[in-house]
Design an enzyme around this catalytic site. Sequence first.
Site, mmCIF file in Angstrom:
data_model
loop_
_atom_site.group_PDB
_atom_site.id
_atom_site.type_symbol
_atom_site.label_atom_id
_atom_site.label_comp_id
_atom_site.label_asym_id
_atom_site.label_seq_id
_atom_site.Cartn_x
_atom_site.Cartn_y
_atom_site.Cartn_z
ATOM 1 C CG HIS A 162 -2.221 -0.998 1.283
ATOM 2 N ND1 HIS A 162 -3.280 -0.516 0.977
ATOM 3 C CD2 HIS A 162 -2.158 -2.275 1.240
ATOM 4 C CE1 HIS A 162 -3.990 -1.832 0.962
ATOM 5 N NE2 HIS A 162 -3.306 -2.810 1.035
ATOM 6 C CG ASP A 375 -0.034 9.505 0.607
ATOM 7 O OD1 ASP A 375 -0.039 8.324 1.038
ATOM 8 O OD2 ASP A 375 -0.789 10.504 0.962
HETATM 9 C C1 GDG Z 1 -2.086 3.980 3.300
HETATM 10 C C2 GDG Z 1 -0.876 4.737 2.492
HETATM 11 C C3 GDG Z 1 -2.687 4.782 0.629
HETATM 12 C C4 GDG Z 1 -8.324 10.005 8.176
HETATM 13 N N1 GDG Z 1 -8.798 10.828 9.117
HETATM 14 C C5 GDG Z 1 -10.085 10.264 9.646
HETATM 15 C C6 GDG Z 1 -10.267 9.228 8.574
HETATM 16 N N2 GDG Z 1 -9.408 9.278 7.651
HETATM 17 C C7 GDG Z 1 -9.258 8.209 6.624
HETATM 18 C C8 GDG Z 1 -9.411 8.934 5.067
HETATM 19 C C9 GDG Z 1 -9.115 7.868 4.315
HETATM 20 C C10 GDG Z 1 -8.000 7.221 5.297
HETATM 21 O O1 GDG Z 1 -8.368 7.527 6.605
HETATM 22 C C11 GDG Z 1 -6.491 7.602 4.938
HETATM 23 O O2 GDG Z 1 -6.019 6.898 3.683
HETATM 24 P P1 GDG Z 1 -4.886 7.571 2.922
HETATM 25 O O3 GDG Z 1 -4.800 6.772 1.728
HETATM 26 O O4 GDG Z 1 -5.092 9.134 2.873
HETATM 27 O O5 GDG Z 1 -3.600 7.538 3.823
HETATM 28 P P2 GDG Z 1 -2.844 6.616 4.824
HETATM 29 O O6 GDG Z 1 -3.818 6.182 6.088
HETATM 30 O O7 GDG Z 1 -1.618 6.681 4.989
HETATM 31 O O8 GDG Z 1 -3.122 5.117 3.966
HETATM 32 C C12 GDG Z 1 -1.676 5.484 1.278
HETATM 33 C C13 GDG Z 1 -3.663 3.880 1.686
HETATM 34 O O9 GDG Z 1 -2.994 3.097 2.740
HETATM 35 C C14 GDG Z 1 -4.442 2.786 1.089
HETATM 36 O O10 GDG Z 1 -3.866 1.879 -0.075
HETATM 37 O O11 GDG Z 1 -3.612 5.444 -0.166
HETATM 38 O O12 GDG Z 1 -0.983 5.989 0.460
HETATM 39 O O13 GDG Z 1 -0.149 5.670 3.104
HETATM 40 O O14 GDG Z 1 -9.782 7.043 3.876
HETATM 41 O O15 GDG Z 1 -10.747 9.344 5.166
HETATM 42 N N3 GDG Z 1 -11.537 8.754 8.626
HETATM 43 C C15 GDG Z 1 -12.233 9.150 9.480
HETATM 44 N N4 GDG Z 1 -12.288 9.895 10.514
HETATM 45 C C16 GDG Z 1 -10.863 10.722 10.402
HETATM 46 O O16 GDG Z 1 -10.699 11.338 11.194
HETATM 47 N N5 GDG Z 1 -13.530 8.493 9.555
#
Ligand code: GDG
Length: 475
Positions: A162, A375
Amino acid sequence: MSQAEFVVVANRLPVDRVADAEGDDAWRRSPGGLVTALEPVMRKADGAWVGWAGRPGLELEPFEFDGMHLVPVPLSADEVQDYYEGFSNDTIWPLYHDVIAAPRFKRQWWDAYVAVNQRFADAAAKAAADNAIVWVQDYQLQLVPRMLRQARPDLTIGYFHHIPFPAYGLYSQLPWRRQVLEGLLGADVIGFQRVADAGNFARAVRRQLRYETKASGIAVPDGEGGTRTALAKAFPISIDADSYIELAQRPEIQARAAEIRESLGNPSKILLGVDRLDYTKGIRHRMKAFGELLQDGRVSVDDVTLVQVASPSRERVDAYVQLRDEIELTVGRINGDYDTMGHTAIRYLHQAYPREEMVALYLAADVMLVTALRDGMNLVAKEYVASRVDNRGVLVLSEFAGAADELGSAILVNPHDIDGLKDAIMRAIEMPGSEQGRRMRALRRRVREHDVEDWSQDFLDALAVFHRGATAVTA
Ligand code: GDG
Protein backbone atom coordinates in the site's frame (compact mmCIF):
# COMPACT_ATOMS: atom_id res chain seq x y z
CA MET A 1 -13.35 -23.76 11.83
CA SER A 2 -13.11 -25.35 8.38
CA GLN A 3 -10.38 -24.27 5.99
CA ALA A 4 -11.06 -21.42 3.56
CA GLU A 5 -10.62 -21.19 -0.24
CA PHE A 6 -9.75 -17.50 0.10
CA VAL A 7 -7.66 -16.00 2.90
CA VAL A 8 -6.73 -12.38 3.55
CA VAL A 9 -3.70 -11.76 5.76
CA ALA A 10 -3.29 -8.23 7.14
CA ASN A 11 -1.62 -6.71 10.19
CA ARG A 12 -5.04 -5.83 11.66
CA LEU A 13 -8.27 -7.77 11.71
CA PRO A 14 -11.17 -5.79 10.20
CA VAL A 15 -12.71 -5.31 13.67
CA ASP A 16 -12.04 -3.21 16.76
CA ARG A 17 -12.53 -4.27 20.34
CA VAL A 18 -14.91 -1.80 22.03
CA ALA A 19 -17.01 -1.65 25.19
CA ASP A 20 -20.72 -2.33 24.63
CA ALA A 21 -23.64 -0.66 26.47
CA GLU A 22 -23.07 -2.84 29.56
CA GLY A 23 -19.36 -2.02 29.55
CA ASP A 24 -18.43 -5.53 28.32
CA ASP A 25 -15.99 -6.15 25.48
CA ALA A 26 -17.59 -6.37 22.06
CA TRP A 27 -16.46 -6.28 18.42
CA ARG A 28 -17.21 -3.50 15.98
CA ARG A 29 -16.36 -3.51 12.29
CA SER A 30 -13.48 -1.11 11.69
CA PRO A 31 -14.27 1.66 9.23
CA GLY A 32 -11.16 1.19 7.04
CA GLY A 33 -11.19 1.13 3.24
CA LEU A 34 -9.57 -2.29 3.00
CA VAL A 35 -12.53 -3.88 4.78
CA THR A 36 -14.94 -2.26 2.36
CA ALA A 37 -12.80 -3.37 -0.57
CA LEU A 38 -12.51 -6.99 0.46
CA GLU A 39 -15.83 -7.59 2.15
CA PRO A 40 -17.73 -8.56 -1.02
CA VAL A 41 -14.99 -11.01 -2.02
CA MET A 42 -14.84 -12.40 1.50
CA ARG A 43 -18.56 -13.05 1.54
CA LYS A 44 -18.75 -14.59 -1.91
CA ALA A 45 -15.78 -16.86 -1.35
CA ASP A 46 -16.63 -17.63 2.28
CA GLY A 47 -13.16 -16.34 3.10
CA ALA A 48 -11.09 -16.08 6.27
CA TRP A 49 -9.20 -13.01 7.53
CA VAL A 50 -5.97 -13.50 9.51
CA GLY A 51 -4.76 -10.52 11.59
CA TRP A 52 -3.98 -8.99 14.97
CA ALA A 53 -6.95 -7.96 17.11
CA GLY A 54 -5.29 -4.67 18.11
CA ARG A 55 -4.62 -5.39 21.80
CA PRO A 56 -1.29 -6.68 23.07
CA GLY A 57 -1.42 -9.95 24.96
CA LEU A 58 -4.92 -10.88 23.79
CA GLU A 59 -5.12 -14.59 22.87
CA LEU A 60 -8.31 -15.61 21.11
CA GLU A 61 -9.65 -18.59 19.21
CA PRO A 62 -10.86 -18.03 15.63
CA PHE A 63 -14.41 -16.65 15.60
CA GLU A 64 -17.22 -15.55 13.30
CA PHE A 65 -18.23 -11.91 13.06
CA ASP A 66 -20.72 -10.31 10.71
CA GLY A 67 -20.45 -13.22 8.26
CA MET A 68 -16.63 -13.26 8.23
CA HIS A 69 -14.28 -15.93 9.63
CA LEU A 70 -11.69 -14.11 11.72
CA VAL A 71 -8.40 -15.71 12.78
CA PRO A 72 -6.62 -13.64 15.46
CA VAL A 73 -2.82 -13.62 15.63
CA PRO A 74 -1.60 -12.71 19.14
CA LEU A 75 1.16 -10.12 19.71
CA SER A 76 2.87 -9.48 23.03
CA ALA A 77 3.49 -5.92 24.24
CA ASP A 78 7.19 -6.31 23.34
CA GLU A 79 6.30 -7.50 19.85
CA VAL A 80 4.01 -4.53 19.31
CA GLN A 81 6.97 -2.32 20.20
CA ASP A 82 9.59 -4.12 18.13
CA TYR A 83 7.71 -5.53 15.13
CA TYR A 84 4.98 -2.89 14.73
CA GLU A 85 6.12 0.44 16.18
CA GLY A 86 9.79 -0.38 15.61
CA PHE A 87 10.53 -2.24 12.40
CA SER A 88 7.28 -1.49 10.53
CA ASN A 89 6.79 2.14 11.50
CA ASP A 90 10.27 3.37 12.41
CA THR A 91 12.38 1.43 9.87
CA ILE A 92 10.32 0.47 6.81
CA TRP A 93 7.84 3.39 6.82
CA PRO A 94 10.46 6.20 6.77
CA LEU A 95 12.82 4.26 4.45
CA TYR A 96 10.07 3.57 1.91
CA HIS A 97 8.87 7.19 2.07
CA ASP A 98 12.20 8.52 0.78
CA VAL A 99 13.73 8.98 4.27
CA ILE A 100 11.67 12.11 5.02
CA ALA A 101 12.43 10.99 8.59
CA ALA A 102 15.54 8.97 9.35
CA PRO A 103 14.90 5.22 9.43
CA ARG A 104 16.30 3.41 12.46
CA PHE A 105 17.89 0.05 11.85
CA LYS A 106 17.79 -2.11 14.95
CA ARG A 107 18.62 -5.79 14.89
CA GLN A 108 16.25 -6.54 17.74
CA TRP A 109 13.38 -5.04 15.72
CA TRP A 110 14.29 -7.14 12.70
CA ASP A 111 14.33 -10.32 14.81
CA ALA A 112 10.84 -9.52 16.07
CA TYR A 113 9.68 -8.78 12.51
CA VAL A 114 10.88 -12.20 11.33
CA ALA A 115 9.27 -14.00 14.28
CA VAL A 116 5.93 -12.22 13.92
CA ASN A 117 5.84 -12.66 10.12
CA GLN A 118 6.39 -16.39 10.72
CA ARG A 119 3.44 -16.46 13.13
CA PHE A 120 1.18 -14.78 10.55
CA ALA A 121 2.38 -17.23 7.88
CA ASP A 122 1.71 -20.22 10.16
CA ALA A 123 -1.78 -18.97 10.95
CA ALA A 124 -2.54 -18.40 7.26
CA ALA A 125 -1.16 -21.85 6.32
CA LYS A 126 -3.49 -23.40 8.89
CA ALA A 127 -6.53 -21.43 7.73
CA ALA A 128 -6.11 -22.12 4.00
CA ALA A 129 -7.73 -25.08 2.20
CA ASP A 130 -5.85 -27.08 -0.47
CA ASN A 131 -4.96 -24.86 -3.44
CA ALA A 132 -6.52 -21.84 -1.75
CA ILE A 133 -5.86 -18.24 -2.75
CA VAL A 134 -4.12 -16.12 -0.10
CA TRP A 135 -3.87 -12.35 -0.34
CA VAL A 136 -1.27 -10.74 1.94
CA GLN A 137 -1.53 -7.00 2.66
CA ASP A 138 1.20 -4.45 3.14
CA TYR A 139 4.62 -3.65 4.48
CA GLN A 140 4.23 -5.14 7.95
CA LEU A 141 4.12 -8.60 6.34
CA GLN A 142 6.71 -8.57 3.56
CA LEU A 143 8.24 -11.90 4.61
CA VAL A 144 4.94 -13.78 4.74
CA PRO A 145 4.68 -14.69 1.02
CA ARG A 146 7.92 -16.71 1.04
CA MET A 147 7.25 -18.29 4.43
CA LEU A 148 3.82 -19.30 3.22
CA ARG A 149 5.11 -20.75 -0.04
CA GLN A 150 7.66 -22.84 1.84
CA ALA A 151 4.98 -24.26 4.12
CA ARG A 152 2.30 -24.61 1.44
CA PRO A 153 3.56 -24.80 -2.17
CA ASP A 154 -0.01 -25.59 -3.30
CA LEU A 155 -1.27 -22.08 -2.49
CA THR A 156 -1.68 -19.19 -4.91
CA ILE A 157 -0.22 -16.16 -3.15
CA GLY A 158 -0.82 -12.46 -3.82
CA TYR A 159 0.73 -9.50 -2.00
CA PHE A 160 -0.34 -5.85 -2.20
CA HIS A 161 1.99 -3.07 -1.12
CA HIS A 162 0.00 0.00 0.00
CA ILE A 163 2.96 2.36 0.42
CA PRO A 164 5.67 3.44 -2.06
CA PHE A 165 8.59 1.20 -2.97
CA PRO A 166 11.69 3.43 -2.88
CA ALA A 167 14.41 4.01 -5.46
CA TYR A 168 17.27 1.53 -5.30
CA GLY A 169 19.76 4.02 -3.81
CA LEU A 170 17.55 4.33 -0.75
CA TYR A 171 16.31 0.75 -0.59
CA SER A 172 19.87 -0.53 -0.55
CA GLN A 173 20.41 1.08 2.88
CA LEU A 174 18.28 -1.67 4.44
CA PRO A 175 20.59 -4.16 6.18
CA TRP A 176 18.08 -6.95 5.38
CA ARG A 177 17.45 -5.87 1.78
CA ARG A 178 17.91 -9.34 0.29
CA GLN A 179 15.68 -11.12 2.80
CA VAL A 180 12.86 -8.63 2.21
CA LEU A 181 13.04 -8.99 -1.59
CA GLU A 182 13.09 -12.79 -1.28
CA GLY A 183 10.17 -12.59 1.14
CA LEU A 184 8.05 -10.61 -1.34
CA LEU A 185 9.03 -12.83 -4.26
CA GLY A 186 7.33 -15.74 -2.53
CA ALA A 187 4.13 -14.26 -4.02
CA ASP A 188 2.84 -15.04 -7.51
CA VAL A 189 1.58 -11.47 -7.94
CA ILE A 190 3.17 -8.49 -6.16
CA GLY A 191 0.96 -5.43 -6.54
CA PHE A 192 2.07 -1.79 -6.19
CA GLN A 193 0.27 1.55 -6.29
CA ARG A 194 2.27 3.14 -9.14
CA VAL A 195 4.11 1.91 -12.20
CA ALA A 196 7.20 3.63 -10.71
CA ASP A 197 6.96 1.53 -7.53
CA ALA A 198 6.86 -1.71 -9.51
CA GLY A 199 9.85 -0.42 -11.52
CA ASN A 200 11.83 0.36 -8.35
CA PHE A 201 11.08 -3.12 -7.04
CA ALA A 202 12.19 -4.85 -10.27
CA ARG A 203 15.40 -2.79 -10.26
CA ALA A 204 16.18 -3.79 -6.67
CA VAL A 205 15.58 -7.44 -7.57
CA ARG A 206 17.96 -7.19 -10.55
CA ARG A 207 20.66 -5.40 -8.59
CA GLN A 208 20.48 -7.42 -5.39
CA LEU A 209 19.45 -10.89 -6.52
CA ARG A 210 20.51 -10.82 -10.19
CA TYR A 211 17.18 -12.35 -11.26
CA GLU A 212 16.03 -11.63 -14.79
CA THR A 213 13.01 -9.38 -15.32
CA LYS A 214 10.99 -8.98 -18.50
CA ALA A 215 8.09 -6.53 -18.70
CA SER A 216 6.21 -7.25 -15.44
CA GLY A 217 7.59 -10.79 -15.07
CA ILE A 218 10.42 -11.80 -12.75
CA ALA A 219 12.15 -15.18 -13.12
CA VAL A 220 12.42 -16.54 -9.57
CA PRO A 221 14.41 -19.73 -8.84
CA ASP A 222 11.98 -22.49 -7.89
CA GLY A 223 14.47 -24.39 -5.71
CA GLU A 224 14.54 -27.33 -8.12
CA GLY A 225 16.93 -25.90 -10.66
CA GLY A 226 14.22 -24.16 -12.71
CA THR A 227 12.40 -20.85 -12.43
CA ARG A 228 8.83 -19.71 -11.94
CA THR A 229 7.49 -16.33 -12.98
CA ALA A 230 6.30 -13.79 -10.44
CA LEU A 231 4.33 -10.76 -11.64
CA ALA A 232 5.24 -7.31 -10.21
CA LYS A 233 2.76 -4.70 -11.44
CA ALA A 234 0.82 -1.57 -10.58
CA PHE A 235 -2.77 -1.98 -9.33
CA PRO A 236 -3.73 1.52 -8.12
CA ILE A 237 -6.14 1.24 -5.18
CA SER A 238 -9.37 3.23 -5.08
CA ILE A 239 -12.38 3.95 -2.88
CA ASP A 240 -15.99 2.85 -2.67
CA ALA A 241 -17.08 5.88 -4.70
CA ASP A 242 -20.81 5.10 -4.56
CA SER A 243 -20.88 5.19 -0.77
CA TYR A 244 -19.32 8.69 -0.78
CA ILE A 245 -21.79 9.86 -3.41
CA GLU A 246 -24.66 8.49 -1.34
CA LEU A 247 -23.44 10.26 1.81
CA ALA A 248 -22.85 13.52 -0.05
CA GLN A 249 -26.44 13.48 -1.33
CA ARG A 250 -28.01 13.11 2.11
CA PRO A 251 -29.81 16.32 3.10
CA GLU A 252 -28.60 16.12 6.72
CA ILE A 253 -24.96 15.94 5.58
CA GLN A 254 -25.43 18.88 3.23
CA ALA A 255 -27.05 20.79 6.09
CA ARG A 256 -24.09 19.92 8.30
CA ALA A 257 -21.72 21.28 5.62
CA ALA A 258 -23.61 24.60 5.68
CA GLU A 259 -23.45 24.58 9.48
CA ILE A 260 -19.66 24.07 9.38
CA ARG A 261 -19.28 27.08 7.07
CA GLU A 262 -21.49 29.10 9.36
CA SER A 263 -19.52 28.20 12.47
CA LEU A 264 -16.31 29.33 10.78
CA GLY A 265 -17.85 32.76 10.29
CA ASN A 266 -18.91 32.13 6.66
CA PRO A 267 -15.52 32.81 5.08
CA SER A 268 -15.65 33.17 1.32
CA LYS A 269 -13.18 30.28 0.90
CA ILE A 270 -12.49 27.27 3.09
CA LEU A 271 -9.29 25.33 2.51
CA LEU A 272 -9.17 21.79 3.94
CA GLY A 273 -6.49 19.27 4.85
CA VAL A 274 -7.36 15.77 6.13
CA ASP A 275 -4.52 13.49 7.11
CA ARG A 276 -3.32 11.09 9.71
CA LEU A 277 -0.81 13.17 11.63
CA ASP A 278 2.19 11.83 9.69
CA TYR A 279 5.40 13.44 8.47
CA THR A 280 4.84 12.06 4.96
CA LYS A 281 1.71 14.16 4.45
CA GLY A 282 3.38 17.56 4.06
CA ILE A 283 1.21 19.27 6.69
CA ARG A 284 4.05 21.64 7.66
CA HIS A 285 4.66 22.66 4.02
CA ARG A 286 0.97 23.41 3.61
CA MET A 287 0.95 25.56 6.75
CA LYS A 288 4.10 27.37 5.76
CA ALA A 289 2.60 28.28 2.38
CA PHE A 290 -0.67 29.42 3.97
CA GLY A 291 1.16 31.39 6.68
CA GLU A 292 3.20 33.21 4.02
CA LEU A 293 0.08 34.02 1.99
CA LEU A 294 -1.34 35.69 5.10
CA GLN A 295 1.94 37.47 5.75
CA ASP A 296 2.17 38.69 2.14
CA GLY A 297 -1.39 39.98 2.37
CA ARG A 298 -2.49 37.84 -0.57
CA VAL A 299 -5.24 36.36 1.63
CA SER A 300 -6.91 37.60 4.80
CA VAL A 301 -8.45 35.65 7.71
CA ASP A 302 -11.67 37.52 7.08
CA ASP A 303 -12.04 35.68 3.77
CA VAL A 304 -10.04 32.47 3.94
CA THR A 305 -9.74 29.78 6.64
CA LEU A 306 -7.68 26.60 6.61
CA VAL A 307 -9.31 23.65 8.37
CA GLN A 308 -6.78 20.96 9.21
CA VAL A 309 -7.98 17.60 10.51
CA ALA A 310 -4.92 15.72 11.73
CA SER A 311 -6.15 12.42 13.12
CA PRO A 312 -4.00 10.94 15.89
CA SER A 313 -1.55 8.31 14.64
CA ARG A 314 1.36 6.21 15.98
CA GLU A 315 1.55 8.29 19.11
CA ARG A 316 4.22 6.12 20.72
CA VAL A 317 6.78 6.56 17.92
CA ASP A 318 9.24 9.43 18.65
CA ALA A 319 9.14 11.00 15.19
CA TYR A 320 5.36 11.40 15.51
CA VAL A 321 5.58 12.98 18.96
CA GLN A 322 8.06 15.50 17.56
CA LEU A 323 5.98 16.20 14.47
CA ARG A 324 2.92 16.91 16.60
CA ASP A 325 4.89 19.42 18.67
CA GLU A 326 6.18 21.18 15.56
CA ILE A 327 2.78 21.40 13.92
CA GLU A 328 1.08 22.64 17.04
CA LEU A 329 3.77 25.29 17.51
CA THR A 330 3.26 26.42 13.91
CA VAL A 331 -0.53 26.56 14.26
CA GLY A 332 -0.19 28.54 17.48
CA ARG A 333 2.18 31.03 15.88
CA ILE A 334 0.12 31.57 12.74
CA ASN A 335 -3.12 31.92 14.68
CA GLY A 336 -1.47 34.18 17.24
CA ASP A 337 -0.26 36.48 14.47
CA TYR A 338 -3.38 36.59 12.30
CA ASP A 339 -6.56 35.59 14.18
CA THR A 340 -9.21 38.18 14.90
CA MET A 341 -12.00 37.88 17.46
CA GLY A 342 -14.33 36.66 14.73
CA HIS A 343 -12.06 34.66 12.43
CA THR A 344 -9.32 32.10 12.72
CA ALA A 345 -6.49 31.42 10.29
CA ILE A 346 -6.18 27.69 10.97
CA ARG A 347 -8.85 25.59 12.64
CA TYR A 348 -6.71 22.68 13.79
CA LEU A 349 -8.42 19.46 14.92
CA HIS A 350 -6.30 16.66 16.37
CA GLN A 351 -9.26 14.30 16.42
CA ALA A 352 -10.85 11.48 14.47
CA TYR A 353 -14.36 11.92 13.10
CA PRO A 354 -17.09 9.66 11.77
CA ARG A 355 -17.26 9.32 8.00
CA GLU A 356 -20.44 11.42 7.83
CA GLU A 357 -18.58 14.38 9.34
CA MET A 358 -15.68 13.87 6.91
CA VAL A 359 -18.05 14.06 3.96
CA ALA A 360 -19.67 17.20 5.41
CA LEU A 361 -16.19 18.71 5.63
CA TYR A 362 -15.44 17.72 2.02
CA LEU A 363 -18.68 19.43 0.96
CA ALA A 364 -17.86 22.55 2.97
CA ALA A 365 -14.36 22.89 1.48
CA ASP A 366 -13.75 25.05 -1.59
CA VAL A 367 -10.18 23.82 -1.89
CA MET A 368 -8.75 20.47 -0.80
CA LEU A 369 -5.02 20.48 -0.07
CA VAL A 370 -3.20 17.15 -0.50
CA THR A 371 0.46 18.09 -0.24
CA ALA A 372 2.09 14.77 0.66
CA LEU A 373 5.87 14.60 0.28
CA ARG A 374 5.46 10.93 -0.56
CA ASP A 375 2.28 8.84 -0.45
CA GLY A 376 1.43 5.41 -1.86
CA MET A 377 -1.95 6.57 -3.23
CA ASN A 378 -3.79 9.03 -0.92
CA LEU A 379 -7.43 8.08 -0.64
CA VAL A 380 -8.45 11.45 0.80
CA ALA A 381 -7.94 13.00 -2.66
CA LYS A 382 -10.31 10.44 -4.19
CA GLU A 383 -12.86 10.79 -1.37
CA TYR A 384 -13.00 14.56 -1.84
CA VAL A 385 -13.58 14.21 -5.55
CA ALA A 386 -16.26 11.51 -5.16
CA SER A 387 -18.09 13.63 -2.57
CA ARG A 388 -18.34 16.71 -4.82
CA VAL A 389 -21.70 15.78 -6.31
CA ASP A 390 -22.13 19.49 -7.14
CA ASN A 391 -19.07 19.36 -9.47
CA ARG A 392 -17.52 22.25 -7.57
CA GLY A 393 -14.37 22.59 -5.52
CA VAL A 394 -10.69 22.41 -6.42
CA LEU A 395 -8.20 19.66 -5.63
CA VAL A 396 -4.58 20.73 -5.12
CA LEU A 397 -2.60 17.50 -5.33
CA SER A 398 1.03 16.64 -4.77
CA GLU A 399 2.74 14.95 -7.68
CA PHE A 400 4.40 12.71 -5.07
CA ALA A 401 1.10 11.04 -4.18
CA GLY A 402 0.17 7.96 -6.22
CA ALA A 403 -3.21 9.58 -6.94
CA ALA A 404 -1.44 12.10 -9.21
CA ASP A 405 -1.04 9.38 -11.87
CA GLU A 406 -4.81 9.21 -12.26
CA LEU A 407 -6.00 12.65 -11.19
CA GLY A 408 -4.24 14.80 -13.77
CA SER A 409 -7.08 17.34 -13.82
CA ALA A 410 -6.20 18.46 -10.30
CA ILE A 411 -3.78 21.35 -9.77
CA LEU A 412 -0.58 19.33 -9.40
CA VAL A 413 2.11 20.71 -7.11
CA ASN A 414 5.61 20.05 -5.85
CA PRO A 415 5.08 20.71 -2.12
CA HIS A 416 8.80 21.38 -1.58
CA ASP A 417 8.47 24.44 -3.80
CA ILE A 418 6.75 26.81 -1.34
CA ASP A 419 6.40 29.65 -3.86
CA GLY A 420 4.86 27.24 -6.38
CA LEU A 421 2.54 25.90 -3.68
CA LYS A 422 1.46 29.44 -2.72
CA ASP A 423 0.66 30.23 -6.35
CA ALA A 424 -1.27 26.98 -6.72
CA ILE A 425 -3.35 27.77 -3.62
CA MET A 426 -4.12 31.25 -5.02
CA ARG A 427 -5.08 29.74 -8.35
CA ALA A 428 -7.42 27.33 -6.59
CA ILE A 429 -8.97 30.12 -4.50
CA GLU A 430 -9.52 32.27 -7.57
CA MET A 431 -10.59 29.56 -10.01
CA PRO A 432 -13.83 30.44 -11.88
CA GLY A 433 -16.79 28.08 -11.40
CA SER A 434 -16.73 26.96 -15.02
CA GLU A 435 -13.14 25.74 -14.77
CA GLN A 436 -13.86 24.08 -11.42
CA GLY A 437 -16.72 22.22 -13.05
CA ARG A 438 -14.67 21.10 -16.04
CA ARG A 439 -11.86 19.78 -13.88
CA MET A 440 -14.08 18.24 -11.22
CA ARG A 441 -16.16 16.35 -13.80
CA ALA A 442 -13.01 14.79 -15.26
CA LEU A 443 -11.72 13.85 -11.81
CA ARG A 444 -15.04 12.36 -10.76
CA ARG A 445 -15.33 10.34 -13.95
CA ARG A 446 -11.98 8.70 -13.23
CA VAL A 447 -12.81 7.85 -9.60
CA ARG A 448 -16.23 6.46 -10.51
CA GLU A 449 -14.85 4.41 -13.38
CA HIS A 450 -12.09 2.92 -11.28
CA ASP A 451 -13.46 2.20 -7.82
CA VAL A 452 -12.23 -0.17 -5.16
CA GLU A 453 -14.19 -3.09 -6.54
CA ASP A 454 -12.35 -2.76 -9.86
CA TRP A 455 -9.11 -2.69 -7.92
CA SER A 456 -9.72 -5.98 -6.11
CA GLN A 457 -11.16 -7.56 -9.26
CA ASP A 458 -8.12 -6.57 -11.34
CA PHE A 459 -5.75 -7.94 -8.73
CA LEU A 460 -7.66 -11.21 -8.29
CA ASP A 461 -7.92 -11.66 -12.08
CA ALA A 462 -4.13 -11.38 -12.34
CA LEU A 463 -3.79 -13.89 -9.50
CA ALA A 464 -6.29 -16.31 -11.06
CA VAL A 465 -3.82 -17.01 -13.88
CA PHE A 466 -1.56 -18.70 -11.32
CA HIS A 467 -4.34 -20.62 -9.60
CA ARG A 468 -4.05 -24.39 -9.51
CA GLY A 469 -7.40 -24.89 -7.77
CA ALA A 470 -10.76 -25.56 -9.38
CA THR A 471 -12.68 -22.39 -8.53
CA ALA A 472 -11.67 -18.82 -9.18
CA VAL A 473 -12.41 -16.08 -6.67
CA THR A 474 -14.30 -13.10 -8.02
CA ALA A 475 -14.85 -9.72 -6.44
C1 GDG B 1 -2.04 4.05 3.37
C2 GDG B 1 -1.05 4.71 2.40
C3 GDG B 1 -2.76 4.57 0.60
C4 GDG B 1 -8.36 10.02 8.15
N1 GDG B 1 -8.74 10.70 9.24
C5 GDG B 1 -9.99 10.28 9.51
C6 GDG B 1 -10.37 9.33 8.57
N2 GDG B 1 -9.35 9.18 7.74
C7 GDG B 1 -9.38 8.23 6.61
C8 GDG B 1 -9.44 8.96 5.29
C9 GDG B 1 -8.89 7.86 4.36
C10 GDG B 1 -7.91 7.11 5.26
O1 GDG B 1 -8.22 7.45 6.61
C11 GDG B 1 -6.48 7.54 5.00
O2 GDG B 1 -6.06 6.98 3.79
P1 GDG B 1 -4.89 7.64 2.96
O3 GDG B 1 -4.81 6.92 1.67
O4 GDG B 1 -5.15 9.09 2.80
O5 GDG B 1 -3.56 7.47 3.82
P2 GDG B 1 -2.88 6.33 4.79
O6 GDG B 1 -3.62 6.19 6.07
O7 GDG B 1 -1.47 6.76 4.94
O8 GDG B 1 -2.98 4.95 3.97
C12 GDG B 1 -1.79 5.49 1.34
C13 GDG B 1 -3.64 3.79 1.58
O9 GDG B 1 -2.84 3.11 2.57
C14 GDG B 1 -4.48 2.73 0.84
O10 GDG B 1 -3.72 1.87 0.08
O11 GDG B 1 -3.60 5.37 -0.22
O12 GDG B 1 -0.88 6.06 0.43
O13 GDG B 1 -0.14 5.55 3.12
O14 GDG B 1 -9.89 6.97 3.99
O15 GDG B 1 -10.74 9.36 5.02
N3 GDG B 1 -11.56 8.71 8.53
C15 GDG B 1 -12.45 9.05 9.51
N4 GDG B 1 -12.15 9.96 10.48
C16 GDG B 1 -10.96 10.61 10.52
O16 GDG B 1 -10.71 11.45 11.39
N5 GDG B 1 -13.66 8.46 9.51
